[in-house]
Design a protein around this motif. Structure first.
Motif, PDB file in Angstrom:
ATOM      1  N   ASP A  94     -15.904   4.204   5.353  1.00  6.45           N
ATOM      2  CA  ASP A  94     -15.557   5.390   4.572  1.00  6.45           C
ATOM      3  C   ASP A  94     -16.713   6.363   4.492  1.00  6.45           C
ATOM      4  O   ASP A  94     -16.530   7.566   4.446  1.00  6.45           O
ATOM      5  CB  ASP A  94     -15.177   4.976   3.139  1.00  6.45           C
ATOM      6  CG  ASP A  94     -13.766   4.430   3.118  1.00  6.45           C
ATOM      7  OD1 ASP A  94     -12.974   4.870   3.969  1.00  6.45           O
ATOM      8  OD2 ASP A  94     -13.491   3.578   2.276  1.00  6.45           O
ATOM      9  N   LEU A 102      -3.817  -0.202   2.407  1.00  7.28           N
ATOM     10  CA  LEU A 102      -3.491   0.313   3.740  1.00  7.28           C
ATOM     11  C   LEU A 102      -4.644   0.077   4.705  1.00  7.28           C
ATOM     12  O   LEU A 102      -4.442  -0.214   5.878  1.00  7.28           O
ATOM     13  CB  LEU A 102      -3.162   1.803   3.650  1.00  7.28           C
ATOM     14  CG  LEU A 102      -1.850   2.104   2.933  1.00  7.28           C
ATOM     15  CD1 LEU A 102      -1.644   3.601   2.801  1.00  7.28           C
ATOM     16  CD2 LEU A 102      -0.674   1.471   3.672  1.00  7.28           C
ATOM     17  N   LYS A 103      -5.847   0.177   4.171  1.00  3.32           N
ATOM     18  CA  LYS A 103      -7.021  -0.039   5.025  1.00  3.32           C
ATOM     19  C   LYS A 103      -7.056  -1.497   5.498  1.00  3.32           C
ATOM     20  O   LYS A 103      -7.298  -1.773   6.671  1.00  3.32           O
ATOM     21  CB  LYS A 103      -8.281   0.299   4.225  1.00  3.32           C
ATOM     22  CG  LYS A 103      -9.520   0.310   5.056  1.00  3.32           C
ATOM     23  CD  LYS A 103     -10.358   1.560   4.748  1.00  3.32           C
ATOM     24  CE  LYS A 103     -11.284   1.881   5.883  1.00  3.32           C
ATOM     25  NZ  LYS A 103     -11.030   3.167   6.490  1.00  3.32           N
ATOM     26  N   SER A 122      -1.681   2.808  -2.379  1.00  3.64           N
ATOM     27  CA  SER A 122      -3.070   2.355  -2.444  1.00  3.64           C
ATOM     28  C   SER A 122      -3.730   2.430  -1.080  1.00  3.64           C
ATOM     29  O   SER A 122      -3.292   1.802  -0.119  1.00  3.64           O
ATOM     30  CB  SER A 122      -3.105   0.918  -2.964  1.00  3.64           C
ATOM     31  OG  SER A 122      -4.198   0.230  -2.397  1.00  3.64           O
ATOM     32  N   ARG A 123      -4.795   3.185  -1.007  1.00  6.76           N
ATOM     33  CA  ARG A 123      -5.515   3.326   0.267  1.00  6.76           C
ATOM     34  C   ARG A 123      -6.184   2.028   0.660  1.00  6.76           C
ATOM     35  O   ARG A 123      -6.316   1.716   1.833  1.00  6.76           O
ATOM     36  CB  ARG A 123      -6.586   4.408   0.140  1.00  6.76           C
ATOM     37  CG  ARG A 123      -6.148   5.729   0.728  1.00  6.76           C
ATOM     38  CD  ARG A 123      -7.294   6.700   0.731  1.00  6.76           C
ATOM     39  NE  ARG A 123      -8.159   6.517   1.907  1.00  6.76           N
ATOM     40  CZ  ARG A 123      -9.117   7.365   2.243  1.00  6.76           C
ATOM     41  NH1 ARG A 123      -9.337   8.433   1.513  1.00  6.76           N
ATOM     42  NH2 ARG A 123      -9.848   7.156   3.299  1.00  6.76           N
ATOM     43  N   ASP A 124      -6.639   1.272  -0.361  1.00  6.85           N
ATOM     44  CA  ASP A 124      -7.329   0.016  -0.050  1.00  6.85           C
ATOM     45  C   ASP A 124      -6.414  -0.945   0.705  1.00  6.85           C
ATOM     46  O   ASP A 124      -6.806  -1.542   1.697  1.00  6.85           O
ATOM     47  CB  ASP A 124      -7.824  -0.645  -1.346  1.00  6.85           C
ATOM     48  CG  ASP A 124      -8.963   0.148  -1.948  1.00  6.85           C
ATOM     49  OD1 ASP A 124      -9.565   0.950  -1.205  1.00  6.85           O
ATOM     50  OD2 ASP A 124      -9.241  -0.021  -3.154  1.00  6.85           O
ATOM     51  N   GLY A 168       0.823  -1.210   0.000  1.00 12.21           N
ATOM     52  CA  GLY A 168       0.000   0.000   0.000  1.00 12.21           C
ATOM     53  C   GLY A 168       0.853   1.255   0.000  1.00 12.21           C
ATOM     54  O   GLY A 168       0.556   2.224  -0.697  1.00 12.21           O
ATOM     55  N   GLN A 169       1.924   1.236   0.762  1.00 11.73           N
ATOM     56  CA  GLN A 169       2.800   2.416   0.798  1.00 11.73           C
ATOM     57  C   GLN A 169       3.618   2.522  -0.477  1.00 11.73           C
ATOM     58  O   GLN A 169       3.909   3.614  -0.946  1.00 11.73           O
ATOM     59  CB  GLN A 169       3.726   2.338   2.010  1.00 11.73           C
ATOM     60  CG  GLN A 169       2.965   2.492   3.310  1.00 11.73           C
ATOM     61  CD  GLN A 169       3.893   2.540   4.511  1.00 11.73           C
ATOM     62  OE1 GLN A 169       3.969   3.532   5.199  1.00 11.73           O
ATOM     63  NE2 GLN A 169       4.604   1.468   4.733  1.00 11.73           N
ATOM     64  N   GLY A 223      -4.254  12.944  -0.129  1.00 14.38           N
ATOM     65  CA  GLY A 223      -4.073  11.491  -0.062  1.00 14.38           C
ATOM     66  C   GLY A 223      -4.248  10.981   1.350  1.00 14.38           C
ATOM     67  O   GLY A 223      -5.274  11.200   1.970  1.00 14.38           O
ATOM     68  N   LEU A 224      -3.236  10.349   1.800  1.00  8.78           N
ATOM     69  CA  LEU A 224      -3.271   9.704   3.104  1.00  8.78           C
ATOM     70  C   LEU A 224      -3.621  10.657   4.229  1.00  8.78           C
ATOM     71  O   LEU A 224      -4.377  10.332   5.126  1.00  8.78           O
ATOM     72  CB  LEU A 224      -1.895   9.132   3.401  1.00  8.78           C
ATOM     73  CG  LEU A 224      -1.830   7.624   3.351  1.00  8.78           C
ATOM     74  CD1 LEU A 224      -0.439   7.176   3.671  1.00  8.78           C
ATOM     75  CD2 LEU A 224      -2.845   7.051   4.322  1.00  8.78           C
ATOM     76  N   ASN A 273      -7.084  11.225   4.981  1.00  8.69           N
ATOM     77  CA  ASN A 273      -7.631  10.131   5.773  1.00  8.69           C
ATOM     78  C   ASN A 273      -7.374  10.384   7.251  1.00  8.69           C
ATOM     79  O   ASN A 273      -8.244  10.233   8.091  1.00  8.69           O
ATOM     80  CB  ASN A 273      -6.952   8.833   5.323  1.00  8.69           C
ATOM     81  CG  ASN A 273      -7.525   7.633   6.030  1.00  8.69           C
ATOM     82  OD1 ASN A 273      -8.686   7.669   6.410  1.00  8.69           O
ATOM     83  ND2 ASN A 273      -6.722   6.599   6.203  1.00  8.69           N
TER      84      ASN A 273
END
Lengths: 555, 359
Positions: B58, A340-341, A336-338, A331-332, B78-79, B82
């Motif tokens: 989300d 990381l989630k 990709s946020r998915d 993810g890093q 981005g992050l 979040n």
């Protein structure tokens, strides 16, 4: 055939003595003698010799199947039983024996079919019970569970299911109960030791195991477990020595658990030979896949690691952790946020579970979870609780220092950053930028500037300049701020950089007036200002020169 | 677990956006695993765990709190977006416990790069400087530029676990019983595993045919060894077991077709002159220019061994003689001194020959 009562080979007596005795006595060897020694290769050889010599013993084929099965040669056993089932007048029970061999060969569907052809028996029920577990069929599992009787074999079979479902305490309870009634069931000590191993009580495991090894010092399963305990308690070297011992005492014709031993040698040697040994063991030994993933992660081959694990449905904490780690890394890497989630959820699941919350990996999971959520106060709570185990560990220190810096504890963050040895980390921009920030916050702007000077010109070095320019400005370290703004302005004619440089240059002047910067620094300020073609420059320079003249500072 | 669940419910009832939380359920896997309270970690973190568990969706968006916005630097993407979201949500949960939330707030403010860190530049520190109005005006350039807050990326270097050794599973008692119905106690008294010392099938087969005198029955399979150089133990074991097999056989007897002198006679001393000569010249070696047959005849001649039609019998006597010398304590001691002079055949250990019959 005259068969004496089975008495297991216990203690002292060297297994070769049987052969010697037979040698001297020149008696015709009996299958029973070999069975007593659990020398199944011997008994098979004898049985086959008798078969070829035309001495047809009663049930010779069944005996061959029995020996091959306990040797662990399930294929040979399967062939024997299969041949028997095809003969007329074959006892119906042979079907369930065939089913057992198929089960161990991993042919679960075929095993079920064969088992259902056999008449009802405890063995059949146990087998179907375990098959239901393999098929994840909870309803059937409960059905067969209810059919289990209060006899030793059934209870032990149930304990084995508990073990496979990671319910180690339940398994231990069963073993201890049976041991209380049957003190001579020594093997149960090994089962208990296996449970304690899985519960991370390696020294307890070792103690219980010793009871068995005292009687049977050359047990493969027990010695392997001992090696694994050593690996957890000490290191790979100690574990390897234990395994070497096992290899040395085993005869060359000994094939039992060979895969397990090869697998563990890779583990104990820190992954040496992983690519040769592990791939064929995937889905044979459940740890093999995980270890290969770990190997790829250590080689920074995140994509390969992901490919190996993406279809794995995690069930054990280890699997959840590894999936979390791979998802976090990937993810890093690809942003990709998915992923990381997913990583964050898996970490939270493990770190929050009752069994793992107080283990080191559990704490690491919680810290990772909060790290991904950018809640660094919480990251620190968890990392602090395990930091004594990771002094000088680059990975740990990298995360730890970032968390400390993120909560504003720049002094300790700097110290921890500087403990890191890995060149790879030290060249990482995340490391460089955070260390630079720590330096600046700790009023060591010169060191931050040196980090910049060592960098190749790149987008990252440009970012670092911006960091130095602005952070130094914020901290009133105008000298390096001005130098940074000067270069930024030359690279990019953004008026903002001029404003920054202008403020910083005046800031230096102010510091000089306050006696916090040597007067000579003024000499360096003028060329910085002159680099810009802005009319304001002349006005400022005039003011500075006037002051210099009044205060007799030569420019 | 129950307590955590209850606490969670309580938290939700205090929320202003209850409905949106309910939508959440499908994704709420994590809340099931919310840990039971434990001593080692402070209460605060557990509370946040609940918070996280609640907010795993989300879709769950909330108005951001203005006071949070202030401290939150602009331009995140981005992050960090979040992060923004999560932190706000967490704060929402904090509200039902004021003391704690204040604490958290102040902790975080300290760390927030947007707020003034310790030791930051403060123009007020320089107000006292005795300077001219012109310079004072110049000083205003300093505050006219507001330094940007540069957001730095974080990178979690995941904690890669150690390699995992395999210990195998526990005996499930899915095993075939003895065909004679007797208890074998495998898995109870001993582990159901073969012992480490297994017979070598080849050696055992040889044994069996030897003992039963049924040489014709089995075709003995001799296995081959891969990487023999790496496995000297296997070779040694093989040699050891085969020689043991041979030792156990009855001693070899050879029926000579023609009469042969007995070994004791042959072991008698040579005449003194001959012994003396041997001190000067050595016995003819195999390098003598003749074929093997002739060489055998020469040596047998010297040793008083008659040679008849076939040399095999004579050779047998020759080697028996050699073996006798070699095993004799007396001659061994003698030979220690003058090794090179004696007829030395560079072979260690003569294998006991099979029983031979000649016609």
């Amino acid at each position: 055939m005259i068969l004496s009562r089975v008495k297991p080979a216990v203690g002292g007596e060297a297994p070769t003595s049987e052969k010697k005795k037979k040698n001297k006595g020149k008696k015709t060897p009996r299958v029973e003698d070999y069975l007593n020694q659990r020398d199944y290769l011997g008994s098979i050889t004898l049985l086959e010799f008798q078969r070829s010599a035309g001495e047809r013993e009663e049930d010779a084929d069944l005996w061959l199947g029995y020996c091959a099965f306990h040797l662990g040669d399930y294929r040979k056993a399967m062939e024997e039983y299969k041949a028997l089932t095809e003969r007329s007048g074959c006892p119906a029970d042979v079907w369930v024996y065939l089913a057992c061999t198929l089960f161990f060969l991993g042919f679960y569907k075929e095993a079920e079919e064969a088992a259902l052809k056999a008449p009802k028996s405890q063995l059949q029920n146990r087998l179907l019970f375990h098959l239901a577990h393999k098929f994840n069929d909870e309803k059937k599992l409960m059905g067969f569970h209810q059919n289990l009787e209060d006899v030793t074999e059934d209870q032990l079979s149930l304990a084995s299911i508990h073990y496979m479902r990671s319910h180690y305490q339940e398994a231990i309870d069963i073993y201890k109960r049976i041991l209380l009634q049957n003190r001579d069931f020594l093997a149960l000590n090994v089962y208990v030791a296996l449970c304690y191993y899985k519960l991370d009580y390696y020294d307890v495991s070792q103690e219980v195991l010793a009871v068995y090894l005292q009687s049977i010092p050359d047990s493969t399963i027990a010695l392997n477990l001992k090696a694994c305990n050593h690996f957890r308690l000490y290191n790979g070297k100690a574990a390897e020595a234990e395994l070497k011992n096992l290899i040395d005492i085993s005869s060359s014709s000994f094939e039992f658990a060979k895969e397990l031993i090869r697998h563990n040698l890779v583990v104990f040697r820190g992954g040496e030979g992983a690519l040769q040994v592990l791939p064929p063991l995937i889905d044979v030994i459940s740890e093999a896949r995980l270890n290969l993933v770990i190997y790829y992660l250590r080689q920074d081959d995140v994509q390969e690691a992901y490919n190996l694990i993406k279809d794995l449905e995690p069930t054990t904490p280890q699997e959840y952790i590894l999936k979390g780690v791979v998802n976090a890394a990937l993810g890093q890497e690809v942003g990709s946020r998915d992923h990381l989630k997913i990583a964050q959820q898996f970490f939270q699941l493990v770190g929050g579970s009752a069994s793992e919350c107080d283990t080191i990996p559990g704490r690491q999971c919680m810290a990772s979870c909060f790290f991904l959520l950018r809640q660094f106060e919480d990251v620190l709570i968890y990392l602090n609780s395990v930091k004594s185990y990771f002094y000088n560990e680059d990975t740990f220190n990298f995360n730890y220092a970032q968390a400390k810096a993120a909560v504003g504890n720049y002094r300790e963050a700097e110290e921890v950053f500087l403990l890191i040895q890995s060149e790879k980390i030290k060249n990482d921009y995340v490391y460089l930028s955070w260390l630079a920030r720590c330096y600046i916050m700790n009023k060591k702007a010169r060191l931050a500037w040196e980090l910049y000077l060592k960098m190749e010109t790149s987008a990252e070095s440009f970012s670092l300049l911006q960091l130095i320019a602005n952070d130094c400005y914020k901290m009133g370290q105008f000298y390096y701020s001005a130098k940074a703004f000067d270069i930024l302005e030359r690279l990019d004619q953004n008026p903002e950089y001029w404003e920054g440089k202008r403020g910083a240059c005046v800031g230096i002047f102010q510091l000089i007036l306050a006696g916090r910067e040597p007067r000579e620094t003024l000499r360096e300020v003028l060329p910085l200002l002159r680099n810009t073609g802005n009319p304001q420059v002349e006005y400022i320079i005039r003011a500075l020169k006037k002051w210099a003249k009044d205060n007799r500072v030569s420019l | 677990m129950e307590r955590a669940e209850r606490e969670k419910t309580q938290l939700i009832t205090n929320q202003p956006y209850d409905e949106s939380l309910e939508v959440n359920d499908s994704e709420e896997v994590a809340s099931v695993y919310t840990p039971t309270p434990r001593q080692t970690v402070s209460r605060k973190s557990r509370r946040q765990l609940c918070a996280m568990a609640n907010n795993s969706s989300d879709e769950y968006e909330e108005d951001s709190k203005p006071k949070k916005k202030e401290t939150q630097p602009a331009g995140e993407q981005g992050l960090s977006e979040n992060e923004d979201e999560e932190e706000e949500e967490e704060e929402e949960d904090d509200d039902d416990d004021d003391d704690d939330s204040d604490e958290t707030e102040s902790d975080e403010d300290e760390g927030e790069p947007g707020s003034a860190p310790e030791g930051a530049y403060d123009p007020a520190d320089y107000d006292h400087l005795p300077v001219t109005a012109e310079i004072k005006e110049l000083f205003q350039y300093i505050t006219r530029y507001t330094p940007q807050t540069i957001e730095l990326d974080h990178k979690l270097k995941p904690f890669i676990p150690d390699f995992i050794p395999a210990v195998g599973d526990i005996d499930a008692f899915l095993k075939v019983p003895r065909p004679d119905g007797k208890q074998d106690n495998l898995g109870l008294l001993v582990l159901d595993e073969p012992c480490t010392k297994q017979s070598d099938p080849t050696v055992l087969s040889l044994w069996l045919s030897e003992n039963s005198k049924q040489h014709n029955v089995t075709e003995v399979k001799v296995k081959s060894l891969e990487n023999p150089e790496k496995n000297p133990k296997a070779i040694e074991n093989w040699i050891e077991s085969i020689s043991e097999l041979h030792r156990s056989k009855p001693p070899a007897t050879v029926h000579y077709t023609r009469s042969m002198p007995d070994i004791d006679t042959l072991m008698q001393e040579w005449p003194p002159e001959f012994e003396e000569l041997l001190g000067k010249v050595s016995l003819p070696t195999a390098d003598v220019n003749c074929d093997l047959g002739e060489y055998i005849d020469i040596i047998c001649g010297i040793l008083d061994i008659p040679v008849y039609k076939s040399r095999i019998h004579s050779l047998h006597v020759l080697f028996t003689l050699y073996s006798e010398f070699k095993n004799s304590q007396h001659f061994k001691a003698l030979a220690e001194g003058q090794k090179s002079d004696t007829l030395s055949v560079p072979r260690s250990g003569t294998g006991d020959p099979e029983t031979l019959t000649f016609d």
